[in-house]
Design an enzyme around this catalytic site. Structure first.
Site, PDB file in Angstrom:
ATOM      1  N   GLY A 101     -39.630 -37.626  25.128  1.00  0.00           N
ATOM      2  CA  GLY A 101     -38.418 -37.186  24.457  1.00  0.00           C
ATOM      3  C   GLY A 101     -38.720 -36.521  23.120  1.00  0.00           C
ATOM      4  CB  SER A 102     -39.676 -33.999  21.710  1.00  0.00           C
ATOM      5  OG  SER A 102     -39.919 -33.310  22.909  1.00  0.00           O
ATOM      6  CE1 TYR A 113     -37.921 -40.455  29.112  1.00  0.00           C
ATOM      7  CE2 TYR A 113     -39.945 -40.677  30.360  1.00  0.00           C
ATOM      8  CZ  TYR A 113     -39.133 -39.948  29.513  1.00  0.00           C
ATOM      9  OH  TYR A 113     -39.532 -38.721  29.086  1.00  0.00           O
ATOM     10  CB  SER A 177     -43.365 -35.893  26.286  1.00  0.00           C
ATOM     11  OG  SER A 177     -42.796 -35.267  25.167  1.00  0.00           O
ATOM     12  CG  PHE A 224     -37.616 -25.969  32.200  1.00  0.00           C
ATOM     13  CD1 PHE A 224     -38.642 -26.287  33.078  1.00  0.00           C
ATOM     14  CD2 PHE A 224     -36.397 -25.595  32.726  1.00  0.00           C
ATOM     15  CE1 PHE A 224     -38.437 -26.246  34.453  1.00  0.00           C
ATOM     16  CE2 PHE A 224     -36.181 -25.553  34.104  1.00  0.00           C
ATOM     17  CZ  PHE A 224     -37.215 -25.881  34.961  1.00  0.00           C
ATOM     18  N   GLY A 306     -42.126 -32.436  33.132  1.00  0.00           N
ATOM     19  CA  GLY A 306     -41.195 -33.303  33.853  1.00  0.00           C
ATOM     20  C   GLY A 306     -41.442 -33.415  35.346  1.00  0.00           C
TER      21      GLY A 306
END
Lengths: 331, 449
Positions: A101-102, A113, A177, A224, A306
């Site tokens: 989720g950065s 998740y 991520s 994306f 993803g």
């Protein structure tokens, strides 16, 4: 280049929603984010052989984690009063998972998740501890790492998670991520502490740097993700005024720390060939290799970000196989 | 037209656990994409493609006006994000997206059996703000090998439904009842593919019902509704509670009347349809609080004669008089029973030349618009004696739709747009049974068109 239709819809929807949440002034629409995030509750009843429950690991920071356990032959149906019953197998891997989720999006109870963690349980016959770390921009570096470290200490000190073979907790760190980034840094902290981390699993880990790499230029906006949003998230996570060569972002960069001679866990690093930050991820792998650390790179050429969220593509299955081998090779 | 195979993109799903929970009364679960459901999104496999197309449109719109987009985040009322189709649609509507033109069509590449977005490929300039998405999606079902151009509009079942409704109405107007009947059947079938809980599907259902009733009762005017006056009263009452429209209309009209009555000691309100008199307590109270004291208030309420011998006008008048007495407002009431407004003669209203007159018409004037444009059409009659009263103010509330055109098709079209909007707005109403009863009320209105 194609992805399955439902994956496209899922990731595009995230992209769209995330665009709504990031404000140009660097603030984040947290209320809307929580409204839009699809969450699921923990389920103490067995669903496909896995049950889950939430624990409060640290009251001071409200640090929650969701624990996923497999049903075993000895305990086919968990008793709600005995969720923390000791694991019975000779060796039980415990995977501490940091969701992606950065650093700003998602939670341990996000549906995507929750699903992924349940898969990991079944795949590796492991207990998975999904950490609900504090997020940016409200909580910048090093909050996420601090929370990861707290979770690691907590897991390591649970008697009920000790494998029968050696009465120790067999810990793996994993994340996708930003979670991958957190896994690396928590492993770093573990080194001096005497807590053994048996392996790191990094799925599309989030790294970066000041320089614009070739892959960033080539793939900006194509699959994306844009450079602009990557920059936004780093600005939101890193301390104010710091640039992307900060070691949190660029661990093998000009401000990085050498890992030579250090007992760093073996790493499995998965890189998607259509991820614009792959040059940084590959540089990370190189950095580990140069420091003499054990690392296996899985480069999935046709994969986008993803890809591991839905089991509808070949990259997914390949990666799951590798993870399973990675975790079980110690057992 | 390209048909979408629902068994396609969930192929190869492993035993993904569906830990997401909230069940709602939605259409059959078999068609819901299992993998997306695991991610918390309810999308029907048959709708995936449309949702994808709309996401693309939204992205284009976003690229074109980024400022509006951030505005969207703070202003838009967003629907349930799990219902992805509805959610994306609501965003698109907020954006007031113009309908897609052919340049954004999808072309099926016959060689690779893949769908490629037909956006132009220019060389990427370093400074260009436009990002060219070249990620596409793959439809794994078997496709025809010929080149088919698909527009986003035609794929949409909802839009097809509207087209069919219009065609059916046209048939009814021109008397082609057999075609109309078969269209009704087709539409019933189409309804099963559309979400009938909200949006166009729900309204379409009502319109289909109303149309079929009209067809099977034969051509001819007159009310298609049964329903006693008592029932209608109850429905009206719940409609009033559920929707803010009438309350808002009453409030606004009262404000205007209050201002017009400023400085007058004798005031007279003529209400073209008293109903339950729900508008007037607020006015009475406002007059009571007027600086300088309340005027003498006369209220003349016009309404249909009560069938069962009760004098409902008088009853309402008595209640209002009670209220007025309790707040010390001198009040006089007169009821005028008339089934048609054009039958009312000005002398019945007994207007005193010295008093300030307010004429209040809530949803009454449109009934005076008949089909014939004769010299003394009802609307002219009424309007001229209103002028004769020399009122200080006339407050008019009407539906924002032209439901009185001579042609059935015109009325039908207007009604469709109008009631779709009404139903959409009703979605915001949370109180039951008010909401359900309000919908029935609207349904009957639809039947009356």
């Amino acid at each position: 280049m194609v992805v399955p239709l439902n994956t496209w819809v899922l990731i595009s929807n995230f992209k769209l929603a995330y665009n709504l949440l990031r404000r140009p002034d660097g603030t984040f629409n947290r209320h809307l984010a929580e409204f839009l995030d699809r969450k699921v509750p923990a389920k103490a009843n067995l669903v496909d052989g896995v049950f889950s429950f939430d624990v409060l690991i640290d009251r001071g920071t409200s640090l929650l984690s969701r624990i996923y356990r497999p049903a075993t032959a000895e305990e086919p149906q968990p008793n709600i009063a005995e969720l923390e019953k000791p694991v019975t197998a000779e060796v039980v891997p415990v995977i501490i998972f940091f969701h992606g989720g950065s650093f700003a999006h998602s939670s341990a109870n996000s549906a995507i998740y929750d699903t992924l963690c349940r898969r990991l349980v079944r795949l590796c016959k492991a207990v998975v501890v999904s950490v609900n770390y504090r997020r940016a921009p409200e909580n910048r570096y090093p909050c996420a790492y601090d929370d990861g470290w707290t979770a690691l200490k907590w897991v390591n000190s649970r008697p009920w998670l000790q494998s029968q073979k050696d009465s120790k907790v067999h810990i793996y760190l994993a994340g996708d991520s930003s979670g991958g980034n957190i896994a690396h840094h928590v492993a770093l902290r573990a080194i001096e502490s005497g807590i053994d981390v048996l392996g790191n699993i990094l799925l599309n880990p989030m790294f970066g740097g000041q320089e614009r790499t070739e892959s960033e230029k080539r793939l900006d906006g194509k699959y994306f993700v844009t450079l602009r949003d990557r920059d936004w998230y780093w600005r939101a996570y890193l301390p104010e005024g710091e640039d992307r060569d900060h070691p949190a972002c660029n661990p093998f960069g000009p401000n990085g720390r050498s890992l030579e001679g250090i007992k760093f866990p073996k790493s499995l690093v998965v890189v998607a060939g259509l991820d614009l930050i792959q040059d940084w991820q590959l540089a990370y792998v190189e950095g580990l290799k140069k420091a003499g650390q054990e690392v296996k790179l899985l480069y999935m050429e046709q994969a986008t970000i993803g890809f591991y969220l839905l089991p509808n593509n070949c990259h997914f299955h390949t990666v799951m196989d590798e993870i399973s081998k990675f975790v079980s090779s110690d057992c | 037209m390209l048909r979408y195979d629902s068994t396609s993109s969930s192929a190869g799903s492993s035993s993904g656990s569906l830990s997401s929970s909230s069940s709602s009364s939605k259409p059959p679960q078999q068609d819901i994409d299992g993998l997306l459901a695991g991610a918390g999104y309810k999308v029907r496999s048959s709708e995936l493609r449309q949702v994808a197309q709309r996401l693309e449109r939204l992205e284009t719109a976003m690229g074109n006006s980024p400022a509006d987009f951030s505005q969207l985040a703070s202003d838009a009322i967003l629907y349930n994000p799990s219902d992805l189709a509805c959610w994306v649609d609501s965003l698109l509507t907020e954006f007031a997206e113009p309908p897609p033109t052919c340049s954004s069509d999808f072309i099926v590449d016959p060689v690779n059996n893949q769908t490629v977005v037909n956006s132009s490929w220019t060389a990427a300039e370093p400074h260009t703000p436009q990002v060219h998405q070249n990620i596409t999606y793959d439809e794994q079902q078997s496709l025809d090998n010929q080149l088919t151009v698909v527009t986003a509009m035609e794929e949409d079942s909802g839009i097809r439904l509207v087209h069919m409704l219009m065609t059916c109405a046209e048939c009814v107007q021109s008397g082609d009842l057999s075609l109309a009947t078969s269209l009704i059947d087709d539409m019933q079938g189409l309804l099963t593919h559309v979400n009938t809980v909200c949006g166009i599907g729900k309204v379409a259902g009502h319109f289909i019902d109303a149309l079929s009733r009209r067809i099977f009762q034969g051509m001819g005017g007159g009310s298609v509704n049964g329903g006693s006056a008592f029932e209608n009263e109850i429905l009206y009452h719940h409609f009033y509670e559920a929707c803010p429209y009438l309350k808002f209309a009453h409030f606004t009209a009262n404000q205007a009347i209050l201002e017009a009555f400023d400085g007058h000691d004798c005031v007279h309100v003529v209400d073209f349809n008293l109903m339950h008199g729900l508008q007037w307590p607020a006015l009475i109270q406002a007059l009571a609080l007027r600086p300088g004291g309340p005027p003498l208030l006369r209220l003349t309420g016009i309404g249909p004669p009560s069938p069962d011998g009760r004098d409902s006008l008088r009853e309402i008048g008595l209640r209002l008089a009670e209220l007025a007495r309790s707040v010390n407002v001198r009040f006089a009431f007169r009821g005028v029973a008339a089934s048609r407004l054009e039958d009312v003669k000005p002398w019945m209203l007994q207007v005193n030349p010295k008093e300030a007159v307010a004429v209040n018409s809530i949803m009454q004037l449109h009934r005076l618009l008949g089909c014939e444009q004769t010299r003394n059409s009802p609307i002219d009659t009424v309007l001229s004696w209103i002028r004769g009263l020399n009122p200080k103010i006339m407050t008019v509330v009407e539906q924002e739709a032209n439901h009185n055109q001579p042609g059935f098709l015109d009325r039908f079209t207007e009604a469709l747009y109008y009631y779709s909007t009404m139903f959409d707005s009703l979605e915001a109403c949370r109180i039951q049974p008010e909401k359900a009863l309000a919908e029935i009320y609207i349904q009957r209105e639809i039947g009356n068109v």
